[in-house]
Design an enzyme around this catalytic site. Structure first.
Site, PDB file in Angstrom:
ATOM      1  N   ASP A   3       6.659 -14.239  -5.208  1.00 11.26           N
ATOM      2  CA  ASP A   3       6.432 -13.650  -3.886  1.00 11.26           C
ATOM      3  C   ASP A   3       6.415 -14.732  -2.809  1.00 11.26           C
ATOM      4  OD1 ASP A   3       5.849 -11.955  -1.782  1.00 11.26           O
ATOM      5  OD2 ASP A   3       3.703 -11.837  -2.237  1.00 11.26           O
ATOM      6  N   GLU A  52       1.379  -4.484  -1.585  1.00  7.74           N
ATOM      7  CA  GLU A  52       0.802  -5.834  -1.454  1.00  7.74           C
ATOM      8  C   GLU A  52       0.492  -6.139   0.003  1.00  7.74           C
ATOM      9  OE1 GLU A  52       0.770 -10.214  -0.763  1.00  7.74           O
ATOM     10  OE2 GLU A  52       2.159  -8.767   0.051  1.00  7.74           O
ATOM     11  N   GLU A  53       1.387  -5.691   0.896  1.00  4.86           N
ATOM     12  CA  GLU A  53       1.313  -6.150   2.286  1.00  4.86           C
ATOM     13  C   GLU A  53       0.078  -5.665   3.031  1.00  4.86           C
ATOM     14  OE1 GLU A  53       2.909  -8.465   3.343  1.00  4.86           O
ATOM     15  OE2 GLU A  53       4.925  -8.518   2.513  1.00  4.86           O
ATOM     16  N   HIS A  80       8.066 -11.453   7.488  1.00  4.74           N
ATOM     17  CA  HIS A  80       7.536 -10.317   8.265  1.00  4.74           C
ATOM     18  C   HIS A  80       8.274 -10.078   9.579  1.00  4.74           C
ATOM     19  CE1 HIS A  80       3.301 -10.768   6.192  1.00  4.74           C
ATOM     20  NE2 HIS A  80       4.290 -10.640   5.334  1.00  4.74           N
ATOM     21  N   ASP A  85      10.810 -11.072   1.241  1.00  3.35           N
ATOM     22  CA  ASP A  85       9.408 -10.667   1.016  1.00  3.35           C
ATOM     23  C   ASP A  85       9.346  -9.161   0.830  1.00  3.35           C
ATOM     24  OD1 ASP A  85       6.680 -10.578   0.865  1.00  3.35           O
ATOM     25  OD2 ASP A  85       6.334 -11.001   2.973  1.00  3.35           O
ATOM     26  N   HIS A 118       6.359  -7.594  -5.423  1.00  2.00           N
ATOM     27  CA  HIS A 118       5.893  -6.345  -4.814  1.00  2.00           C
ATOM     28  C   HIS A 118       7.026  -5.575  -4.149  1.00  2.00           C
ATOM     29  CE1 HIS A 118       5.583  -7.834  -0.620  1.00  2.00           C
ATOM     30  NE2 HIS A 118       5.141  -8.961  -1.130  1.00  2.00           N
TER      31      HIS A 118
END
Lengths: 458, 458
Positions: free
Chosen positions: B354, B326-327, B424, B292, B280
């Site tokens: 991912d 995606e997030e 994140h 990520d 993504h």
């Protein structure tokens, strides 16, 4: 009555432990090290409070004291120091180097002396450079092209080899033997491309030899960073007449007293059968030796702590040995093997962790087929911990001397992709070690030792 | 004559390629990506020239342009953008928080708003804190104990789980559902312990939901660092009367236009059978989203580059899909699956990367036993590359919607130990990705796709 009750309780507890399945014991081991382990805390002290531990240095001395004290606290059956004389080489002032393209026009080069090298004259040396990739090339060039020059060994580590220590093995003769080879043809100095798969600015040190070269024929030997090796090579393609200057004032001092640090839990049934786990306490001097081999040291200590903590009372004796002087002499390993032989100690298995504190992938074994097959029969027990690699192959420098035709010597095999990013360089530091990866290594070593204790060797 | 000769040459080359063994093709793939790969260079640009790529941001827009341009350069059969409307949430000014032990006596707390959260009032909120570990505890405390307070969810990730995404799975409901649950009992705000296995000072963001909570009942929701969670918990044990202040001015704007980026090599024999590789393109906004999921993006692009570079002319069509959003919405994945369904496109296999750009360990498959057994028959081909993990299990958020009862969806499974150190958070940055580890992942994905192309599915 109370006494009988207490005895009964003890028996019940003991029975309970022995009635545990291997799966349950392994689970306990991993649980304990991941939730309550000591390895990371020990490594923090070793790396950040003590720092680098080159043989003969104050750091090495303090590391001996610290690890002995910590082993003392574990309540093992014996903890002792084994004296060993070690070489003492000191780097001296920070090295300095530049490429001179025209008189007065210079490019700084990141350089460090190789361990064991002699110094340059106090004003340094400056000479033309001959770049080669192999000793064969050197020989073909001969004295006519090499005399009075600095030889630049520039064979990179092979990026397509999946196991990075194979790539290291394919290059390290340049560093170790380069000076001897170049001196044959009258070179006045040697520089070598750092053993590093990355392109960066850090020079990586490591041991080198002069073999039996007389003192007056020994030439200074140093490593330059991979980025500088690329730049120098390109510059040489454009202009053969550029020169390299470098200066280093390292020296070899007299041997000094040091120690292997040893702790033991004595076996309840076969105390004369020894199982050894170990790493090496000394490190190079540029970083703090967290991966090489602080990790192996604290993981090995953790194995014995986990035996105690998980209530595993070994039938065989288990020893942790923290070897001194792996990096530039292997004196600790030789000493330990020599005494073990004198005392007729039967080391049935010896396992070293000396490949970094990265996620463990498995082990590499030197042993008979029968013993290897036994190990393979345990493989399924490791699967939940994502340990898949069980192969025959090299073990570790410090346990190698203990090999007999009957026993098992082995090496922990962690993921190797990042190892040479840090190996022998100033970025081999605590922050490059992940707590969980370190702990998983300790748990994996403990699990193997538990199985060897329970089932013995073939 | 010349034409005939040229044709003969082509035929010979083609025959030569098809006569290569699977072992030889895999070797070529890994060799190429490790010595001549593009993934690391692409990631460098994505991370350091573009940076974070939250849906609807300028970064996301630039990432669409950049990856499309790079795919265009590969000489694929088709490259296109698939429009999709995405949510746009903006963080606003940096959040600020402190613990107040007495009026005027404060401890700063490292905090960040959760993605999708509402702002606090412009002066922030200050209230007593109720610490809980589960929703059951929250329920037991009830309105009487919670109303007007800030709920602090502090269930740590479980360190003894070897697969760290399982530990994440066991905690993430606090982050995702925490606000909805706490709002039920009249809480005025929610803070959650960061989903991080390390103890450090970095707050980790991530998505949260308000379900169907009316706008006026939505309470601000934020994450604090693991160190701060430990400190706060200890302080609460000493004194229940301390207060927490926090302020954030994030907001949800209107949906904006964005795109999935898609490239295709059309199959020579079965062009209507699609094989998909993807990651993504969007990321959270605190770091630069290197792990990520910059890693998954560049690895997926590299798969198609390697097909071209290694001369693999697929029988089936292979697509790289770089999913948007995606997030915080999965809009790209839903859109792609929806259109694929409309067009009746037969996706025989879809593989997502991912889970970070760490050393690949293998794959996790959602598929029938027959297909899984076929994959297991390929396992030996991956052993030289230290790929051992072939298990049934979850695939990836973006490829999940493509699952049918016939096809294979899968996820690349890299080593997971360090993933949640960065996930994140502001340290999900390029320097945390190792070039070789990233490249090995790309090679491993390519190898699997090559095998699916050659042998199809069952």
């Amino acid at each position: 009555m109370l006494k009988t009750y207490a005895l009964l309780c003890c028996l019940l507890i003991a029975t309970n432990f022995y009635s545990q399945t291997d799966e349950e014991v392994l689970k306990k081991i991993y649980y304990n090290t991941l939730t309550n382990g000591k390895s990371y805390e020990w490594l923090n002290y070793l790396s950040n409070q003590i720092g680098s531990r080159l043989s003969g240095s104050l750091g090495a001395e303090r590391a001996v004291d610290f690890t002995k004290e910590e082993l003392d606290k574990l309540g093992l059956d014996q903890v002792w120091l084994q004296p060993v004389m070690v070489p003492k080489w000191v780097r001296g002032a920070k090295e300095y180097a530049y490429i001179e393209t025209k008189p007065g026009k210079t490019n700084i080069v990141n350089i460090c002396a190789l361990g064991g090298s002699v110094a340059t004259p106090s004003l340094g040396i400056k000479a033309h450079i001959v770049e080669v990739k192999t000793f064969e090339e050197l020989e073909a060039l001969g004295k006519a092209n090499i005399e009075g020059k600095i030889v630049f060994f520039n064979r990179p580590m092979q990026a397509d080899l999946i196991q990075t220590h194979e790539a290291y093995g394919g290059c390290v003769n340049q560093r170790y033997q380069g000076a001897v080879q170049a001196a044959k043809y009258g070179a006045i100095g040697v520089i070598v491309r750092s053993m590093n798969l990355r392109l960066d600015d850090l020079p990586h040190t490591g041991s080198m030899t002069y073999d039996d070269l007389p003192v007056e024929k020994r030439i200074p030997s140093a490593a330059i960073s991979t980025n500088d090796a690329e730049i120098l090579s390109t510059m040489l393609q454009l202009d053969k007449n550029i020169k390299l200057y470098f200066k280093q004032n390292c020296q070899q001092l007299k041997d000094v007293q040091s120690y292997n640090v040893i702790g033991e839990i004595t076996g309840s049934q076969y105390p004369k059968e020894y199982m050894l786990v170990g790493g090496h306490l000394d490190s190079w001097d540029l970083g703090d030796g967290s991966h090489d081999d602080g990790a192996g040291v604290v993981q090995s200590m953790e194995v014995l702590r986990l035996f105690k903590e998980c209530g595993i009372k070994p039938k065989r004796s288990i020893r942790v040995v923290l070897f001194m002087n792996e990096e530039n002499g292997l004196r600790g390993a030789k000493k330990y093997a020599e005494e073990a032989k004198q005392k007729n100690e039967n080391h049935i298995v010896a396992l070293e962790s000396d490949a970094g504190g990265f996620t463990p992938r498995g082990f590499s074994f030197e042993c008979s087929d029968a013993n290897f097959n036994q190990v393979l029969s345990w493989q399924h027990l490791f699967k939940p911990y994502l340990i898949h690699y069980f192969e025959k192959g090299g073990s570790g420098s410090d346990v190698g001397p203990l090999k007999t035709d009957k026993n098992v010597v082995a090496g922990l095999r962690p993921d190797s992709q990042r190892y040479f990013d840090h190996h022998h360089a100033s970025n081999d530091t605590f922050d490059a070690v992940n707590k969980r990866e370190l702990e998983l290594g300790a748990g994996t070593m403990t699990a193997l030792m538990y199985l060897f204790d329970k089932y013995g060797i073939k």
